[in-house]
Structure formats: structure tokens, C-alpha cells
Write an enzyme that holds these catalytic residues in place. Structure first.
Site, short mmCIF file in Angstrom:
data_model
loop_
_atom_site.label_atom_id
_atom_site.label_comp_id
_atom_site.label_asym_id
_atom_site.label_seq_id
_atom_site.Cartn_x
_atom_site.Cartn_y
_atom_site.Cartn_z
N TYR A 89 24.86 -1.21 4.07
CA TYR A 89 26.23 -0.73 4.21
C TYR A 89 26.97 -1.58 5.26
CZ TYR A 89 24.36 3.41 1.83
OH TYR A 89 23.75 4.27 0.95
N HIS A 162 15.09 1.64 -0.53
CA HIS A 162 16.44 1.53 -1.06
C HIS A 162 16.48 0.73 -2.37
CE1 HIS A 162 20.95 0.76 0.14
NE2 HIS A 162 20.82 1.54 -0.92
#
Length: 411
Positions: A89, A162
Site C-alpha cells: 500500500y 499477501h
């Protein structure tokens, strides 16, 4: 005055004693603390991409200060004590902003840390396709150590794998990232482990493979996105290879279940759809029709979508990306409607929703959920109510023909 959001027991009891016993029904998704969702013009006005890297981002910039205040407001005013971030992010800016926010909070309230559930991830990192995914052992360890430094933390609550569907092979996960995550838990760098990604079938495959390889359950939690919303409930409705839904599979393995992106990454809003969205044109068009039906009925489709997502009591926490205090305030007010509400196991989901929604909202919901002639009826019939995450992963690796990959993902 905004009150603390309700809390909810875990989907099932998790055997790991370090796992939280309950969670706020909404969590703060921290991908918004980055330039990820800005237009090119917005990025240019903010100084360009070079100004928004972890090493060059200005802590005093008005946007950064707004993000820090949003985090403070979510925790202090709304009781949103679960925060979900990742090195991906903002390629590190999200974790940096959290670190600055925590520094100020913990200085005022030294005991606050133990009340928070702070989650991050490993495996996905940089914008450059050559450096975007790395599921190796050493990189995983280094990533966790870097995340701790960025966030000014001594430990991570739940460390998550992830987007593992993008791994070049299952072997890389089983011999690289996953053993490294286990080592991080042993060293106290994290308390629990989780897995997150899009294709449910691939997550199921990885969890089964880890049990077979390590002889025990490795993951304490599963986080999925875009699989429990107005157009896609496959988390609870789609049978996997063993005949069970992904939700039932996780419950039988004593894993807490969380969901993210109840707005389907921007499809279930009254705004223009993101140009990068992987959904089919048919699904995008269906979402536009649904938004129009809501608008004509005086209902905000985003608010309705959040309430539908929160109505499933088997999902302990739903993660929402919120970039400012106003968005947090709206989400918290929506969540408050679930305070003191309980549904029995025998109660039909539609009846429980009826007790939460206003009359016109419930009427609109019934129109949207009509399987015969509702806006999503055609995509439900032809299967395009969701997209092919494995296909997206394979398309990614085609950019890098020098990288050896295997056709390993179940779909």
C-alpha cells in the site's frame, strides 16, 4: 456524537491463545493512506510520485496530517481497533503513516497498544513488475523487520500472506514465505498468521498444502475481498473442490474469517468506476443499473452495501478503506445500527436484514437481490459476477518471460 462501533465474537474460537477474542465489526483498511487512488492530475498537484515514497514523504504535508488524524479519530472516537495495512500500500507509505500516528498515540496512552489489532502482509511490494512479488524466505523476514520499523512496533498482531495466487509456484510458498512467517511467529515478531487474496479456490489449495507439509494448521485467519457483497456471496455459497464453501472450510479449520471491500473496490458506489478494475464489462454495467435503482429509490448504494456486508454475523470484521474522518464517521454510524442486534441461527438472513434496513432500503434490496430479473440476474446466470484472479496472475507473469512459473493454481 459518534459512539464506539460494536464488537463481534470471532467466526469460530481460534486455538492460538495470542489471537484476539473479539473484533470491531468494521476495521480500518489502510490502503487509502497512499497515492494509490489518486488521478494523474491529483498526483501532479501533490508534487508527483517522487514526493510520495516512504523515504521522501513529508510528515507535515497536509494530506499526511489528515491521514494521521483519521487514524486517531478511528481509534479514539470510534473504537475501530483493527487496522489492516501492507508494504504494497503506497509501496510503504501506508505503514509509515501508521507509524507516525502510533508514535503520537502511544506517547499519550502507553497502554493503548495492547488494545489494538495491527495487521500487515508479506509477498507483494513494489510497482516495478520485476520487484512486485517476492515470496522468498529471506525477503519475507526482512519485510517483517522493515514493517516493524516503519510502524514503530515491537510486534505485528496478524501477519498475512499477501496475494499468494501470484506466486510463481506453490513450492516457493511452501519452502520460502510460509516457513519464514512461521519463524517470525516463533521469534515474537508477530502473534498470529493469516492468508489473504482473491481466488477462494487457490487459498483453499494453499491452506490444505500447508497442513500436509507441516503436519498442523499454520494459518489462524483468512481474509478475502470482494466475495461477500451485493453481487457476490460466493464466500458462503460457492462449493469448492471438497464440496464445502470457503467459509465452512475455514470454520472447520478453526480459522477466523474476515472480509474486505464490501463496495467491490468502487463498483458499488454512485461514482465512476475505477479504470483499473478487473471486473467484466457485464458486471460493471450491472453495478451501474443497481446504483440507478438505488438512486431512484432515494437510497445510497454504498451505505446499503455496507449494511448487507455487516449483516452476516459469521464474519467477525469487515475491512473498509477510509481516507478521511468524514468517511470513518459515516461508516461508524452505519455500524452502530448493529449495536445490541442479535440474529439466531434459525433466523433467515433476509429477516435479519429487514430489522436493520429502513423500509425503502429493504424494498430496494429485494429488487437488487431478485435472481430472475434484478440487475445482477444475468451475471449470476453466466458466472461473471466475479472475475478470474488466477487469470490475472498468469497475465502478470507474461510480462516477465524470463521468470520460470508453474501452472499450479486451482481455479
Amino acid at each position: 456524537m459518534v459512539q464506539h462501533v460494536p464488537r463481534r465474537p470471532l467466526s469460530v474460537p481460534v486455538k492460538n491463545p495470542n489471537f484476539p477474542k473479539d473484533l470491531p465489526i468494521i476495521g480500518l483498511g489502510c490502503s487509502s493512506f497512499s497515492h494509490f487512488f489518486w488521478s494523474e492530475e491529483e498526483l501532479r498537484q501533490a508534487g508527483g510520485s517522487n514526493q510520495w515514497k516512504p523515504d521522501s514523504m513529508d510528515r507535515c504535508h497536509v494530506y499526511v496530517q489528515e491521514w494521521i488524524q483519521t487514524i486517531h479519530y478511528a481509534i479514539d472516537t470510534c473504537g475501530i481497533t483493527l487496522l489492516d495495512t501492507a508494504p504494497w500500500y503506497g509501496h510503504g507509505t501506508s505503514e509509515m503513516v501508521l507509524g507516525w500516528a502510533f508514535e503520537e498515540l502511544f506517547e499519550k496512552k502507553p497502554n493503548l497498544r495492547k488494545t489494538l489489532t495491527i495487521n500487515t502482509k508479506v509477498g507483494r511490494y513494489e510497482e516495478d513488475p520485476k520487484k512486485q512479488f517476492d515470496f522468498s524466505y529471506d525477503t519475507t523476514i526482512l519485510s517483517v523487520e522493515r514493517s516493524l520499523r516503519r510502524m514503530n512496533l515491537e510486534y505485528i498482531d496478524i501477519l498475512q500472506l499477501h496475494d499468494p495466487e501470484f506466486s510463481p509456484s506453490l513450492k516457493v510458498l511452501l519452502e520460502g514465505a510460509i516457513p519464514a512467517m512461521i519463524e517470525c511467529r516463533k521469534r515474537g515478531l508477530c502473534k498470529s498468521l493469516g492468508i489473504t487474496g482473491y481466488p477462494l479456490e487457490t487459498q483453499h489449495q494453499i491452506i490444505c498444502a500447508t497442513v500436509e507439509k507441516f503436519g498442523e494448521k499454520v494459518f489462524d485467519q483468512a481474509l478475502t475481498y470482494c466475495h461477500y457483497n451485493i453481487h457476490d456471496t460466493s464466500l458462503f455459497s460457492l462449493p469448492l473442490e471438497d464440496g464445502r464453501t470457503y467459509a465452512d472450510f475455514t470454520f472447520s479449520n478453526d480459522m477466523n474469517l474476515m472480509a474486505a471491500a464490501p463496495l467491490s473496490m468502487g463498483l458499488l458506489t454512485h461514482n465512476e468506476h475505477p479504470t483499473w478494475h478487473p471486473a467484466s464489462d457485464a458486471l460493471k454495467e450491472a453495478c451501474k443499473k443497481a446504483a440507478k435503482i438505488c438512486e431512484e429509490g432515494g437510497v445510497n448504494i454504498s451505505s446499503l452495501a455496507i449494511r448487507v456486508a455487516l449483516s452476516n454475523l459469521r464474519i467477525s470484521c469487515t475491512i473498509l478503506g477510509m481516507k478521511n474522518i468524514e468517511q470513518v464517521k459515516i461508516a461508524a454510524e452505519t455500524a452502530k445500527k448493529f449495536d445490541n442486534l442479535r440474529a439466531t441461527k434459525q433466523e433467515d438472513g433476509a429477516e435479519f436484514l429487514k430489522s436493520i434496513l429502513q423500509t425503502n432500503e429493504y424494498e430496494i434490496w429485494m429488487k437488487l437481490s431478485n435472481k430472475e430479473n434484478g440487475p445482477f440476474s444475468s451475471v449470476w446466470r453466466d458466472g461473471t459476477f466475479r472475475w478470474d484472479g488466477v487469470k490475472d496472475a498468469k497475465a502478470f507473469w507474461k510480462q516477465l518471460p524470463d521468470v520460470t512459473t508453474e501452472d499450479w493454481q486451482i481455479r
